[in-house]
Enzyme design. Sequence first.
Site, PDB file in Angstrom:
ATOM      1  CE1 TYR A 142      -3.182  -2.851   0.110  1.00 18.33           C
ATOM      2  CE2 TYR A 142      -3.861  -2.169   2.284  1.00 18.33           C
ATOM      3  CZ  TYR A 142      -3.999  -2.993   1.195  1.00 18.33           C
ATOM      4  OH  TYR A 142      -4.981  -3.962   1.192  1.00 18.33           O
ATOM      5  CE  LYS A 187       0.881 -17.749  -1.831  1.00 14.93           C
ATOM      6  NZ  LYS A 187       0.075 -18.965  -1.667  1.00 14.93           N
ATOM      7  CG  ASP A 219      -2.526 -19.838   0.290  1.00 17.77           C
ATOM      8  OD1 ASP A 219      -1.766 -19.761   1.273  1.00 17.77           O
ATOM      9  OD2 ASP A 219      -2.204 -20.397  -0.773  1.00 17.77           O
ATOM     10  CG  ASP A 243      -7.100  -4.049   4.084  1.00 18.95           C
ATOM     11  OD1 ASP A 243      -8.071  -3.923   4.854  1.00 18.95           O
ATOM     12  OD2 ASP A 243      -6.980  -3.405   3.022  1.00 18.95           O
ATOM     13  CG  ASP A 247     -12.391  -6.080   5.839  1.00 21.69           C
ATOM     14  OD1 ASP A 247     -12.143  -5.481   6.910  1.00 21.69           O
ATOM     15  OD2 ASP A 247     -12.681  -5.488   4.782  1.00 21.69           O
TER      16      ASP A 247
END
Length: 355
Positions: A142, A187, A219, A243, A247
């Site tokens: 980001y 990851k 994942d 992020d 959620d």
Amino acid sequence: MVKNIAVIRGDGIGPEIVEEALKVLNKIAELYGHTFNYIDADMGGCAIDKYGDPLPQSELQKCIDSDSVLLGAVGGDKWNGVPGNMRPEKGLLRLRAGMGVYSNNRPAKIWPQLSDASPLKKSIVDKGIDFIIVRELIGGIYFGEHKTEGDTAIDVLTYSEAEIERIGRIGFETARKRGKRLCSVEKSNVLDSSRLWKKVMHKLAEEYPDVELSDMLVDNCAMQIVKNPAQFDVVVTENMFGDILSDEASMITGSIGMIPSSSLGATSCGLYEPIHGSAPDIAGKDLANPIGTILSAAMMLRFSFDMPNEADAIENAVSAYLDKGYRTADIMSEGMQQVGCKHCGDLIVENLKKV
Ligand code: NAD
């Protein structure tokens, strides 16, 4: 105690939910003899309208100079057309970076009164959901370079050892105060930044022998959060993974409107906000659930102002409100009494008792 709180109402439902949190803070001030001074600051779409900038320096400075910041939410369709670096959300990214808050902490906890609201099977919910996601907040993709060249778009993901280490420490410290289990999510089977992440976490683990460290690929973590959330105590991860996972974690608890967050850096001045957005679909209709913002104010008292009793008083008042069967529309279920945003705030104030 006297505390200066910068208040960013923002856009959409932001002003409505912040108003209710201020009612609660005012009652706390009255019960405990504190003085909370509120300094209004503009950020987001409303700041674009007023200054042509989602976070002018003057507004950022008010936040930096405060003892902590309470934020509603920003953004909305009205500002969809503005250039990327002027979007309302850019104000938020700049606020986080300007305040130097590099750690975002989001509890994913199911309130027993709302266990039916979880979309997960009862057999999974009954095992309990109570974990925290510690997300790196001011690094990663980001904050990397973003550019489009012809038909190709490029976003750059960078992490340094120092950036990973400081968020890793927050993860270990948080786990130490809870169930002493830390799950580091990355990851590393694909990304160099994740391989560095894993290496730094394991080096740090030597300093925290009382905390059990585990690794999980992002994942898999996304699957495990819905399959067996009870396995988690504290999850620590980088910005974009955090992020998305936070959620997802918020959804399994029933309502996005119930969840607070804190963002902290090296000082006690923190940024406190609900995890949801500005919900333009329900703005101005007195339908919003202000509890995420009210609990964010409680987190501010606990983590930045060292007022644990005051924070407990707010959380007890929310619990008493739920016990009495009151629900805003987003968490409404059969046999409960539906209330609007303002009434919800009033009822929580009514239930506030000194601890
Ligand atoms: P959202 O979180 O605003 O809304 C998603 C859904 O949840 C909507 O149906 C909404 O009505 C509902 N909802 C959200 N908060 C609620 C509450 N307190 N009470 C009851 N229902 C609630 O996400 P979105 O629709 O994707 O985004 C809307 C705008 O918010 C966009 O402009 C987005 O960029 C912005 N946004 C801002 C923040 C922030 O300020 N931190 C975070 C996320 C999104």
